[in-house]
Scaffold this active site. Structure first.
Site, mmCIF file in Angstrom:
data_model
loop_
_atom_site.group_PDB
_atom_site.id
_atom_site.type_symbol
_atom_site.label_atom_id
_atom_site.label_comp_id
_atom_site.label_asym_id
_atom_site.label_seq_id
_atom_site.Cartn_x
_atom_site.Cartn_y
_atom_site.Cartn_z
ATOM 1 C CB SER A 21 -1.029 0.061 1.429
ATOM 2 O OG SER A 21 -1.649 -0.670 1.246
ATOM 3 C CG HIS B 150 -2.133 3.786 3.802
ATOM 4 N ND1 HIS B 150 -3.403 3.144 3.449
ATOM 5 C CD2 HIS B 150 -1.149 2.443 3.598
ATOM 6 C CE1 HIS B 150 -3.525 1.785 3.674
ATOM 7 N NE2 HIS B 150 -2.195 1.286 3.432
#
Length: 315
Positions: A219, A265
């Site tokens: 991610s 993230h």
């Protein structure tokens, strides 16, 4: 006695051919000549050109002298095949298989606490390769983690996942984003974007996560690709209204769903945006130099942050 003139001939005394023959096939008569070197060529040796025909050697020479087409960001035609994207997906899938094989608890695929139990749990492989600041699971055992010298975790973590759902979501995003970005940037630039963005996200997870909190997944790199797509589309003057909602939705999930690494993230997003700017806004005359120098500056900055954080944890 005067010699009488004999028949015309070449230096060896043989007759001079009156009909041209192919320079590669001496037994084939032809009146067609290569438009570049003017050598006679038979139908088998003819290569169609914009004007007339050329011989095989001249065609090969022309191919070597023509510069390959480049995109606005320096990417070559090889990026259209998506080889790097496919390879990255294969590596992530391979890491998932190895993680499942290393599992002793039986919840490597599903059964974890993330996304309502859809994510898998930790495995010996994720314990070895996930981002971990500083921890010692066994009382009085040896400390381990990035702060303990295991810097490899900042790279291996971007190829490990907690369960199949985690893997599939990231690989779908990589497949959708990766092919277009690789076609625009070329294989090497795209690979650099992916790795640096993933590294930036893992460095952020190292900086801002709890010392005993583990973090893994592609991610970090995927968020970097999202940011790079936005920057590149703006550079090309294209509409970015389609990418903004996707970014917003992913950020909402990041901040609302438990057990998702917010620093990872966001760090990947910021680093991907920085790399996207370096790749997209490099001046054409010094493109490769600017892109290489910009990437080096980002890497040095990330390295410096890791050193500072390690000093804080171990000092």
């Amino acid at each position: 006695m005067t010699d009488r003139p004999g028949p015309a001939g070449d230096a060896t005394g043989g007759p001079v051919p009156t009909t041209p023959v192919c320079y590669r096939h001496s037994d084939r008569e032809t009146y067609v000549r290569c438009t570049r070197c003017d050598r006679p060529i038979c139908p088998e040796c003819m290569r169609e050109a914009s004007v007339g025909h050329q011989c095989p050697e001249c065609v090969n020479e022309g191919r070597r002298s023509v510069r390959p087409a480049r995109t606005a960001f320096g990417g070559g035609a090889a990026g259209r095949r998506g080889l790097v994207t496919r390879t990255l997906i294969a590596l992530n899938v391979l890491a998932m298989v190895l993680s499942i094989l290393s599992d002793r608890g039986g919840d490597a695929m599903v059964g974890g606490s993330g996304l309502g139990g859809l994510l898998g749990g930790g495995t010996p492989l994720t314990e070895w390769g996930a981002v971990l600041s500083y921890a010692s699971y066994v009382p009085f055992g040896e400390p381990h983690g990035v702060a303990a010298g295991e810097w490899y975790r900042l790279v291996t973590a971007m190829f490990l996942h907690y369960g199949l759902v985690h893997l599939l979501l990231n690989m779908w995003a990589l497949w959708v984003l990766g092919r277009d970005l690789e076609a625009l940037l070329g294989p090497l630039r795209f690979l650099g974007l992916y790795l640096v963005a993933g590294l930036g996200g893992n460095v952020a997870a190292y900086l801002f996560s709890e010392p005993n909190a583990a973090s893994a997944g592609a991610s970090t790199a995927i968020f970097g690709l999202f940011a790079a797509v936005f920057v590149i589309m703006r550079r090309l003057g294209r509409d970015t209204s389609a990418i903004v909602p996707v970014l917003v939705i992913n950020l909402i999930f990041t901040f609302t769903v438990p057990n998702i690494s917010i620093p990872g993230h966001v760090g990947g997003l910021v680093t991907g945006a920085a790399m996207g700017w370096v790749l997209a806004y490099a001046p054409r005359m010094r493109r490769s130099v600017f892109q290489s120098a910009g990437t080096a500056v980002i890497l040095v900055a990330l390295l410096g942050l890791v050193i500072v954080r390690t000093a804080m944890l171990t000092g």
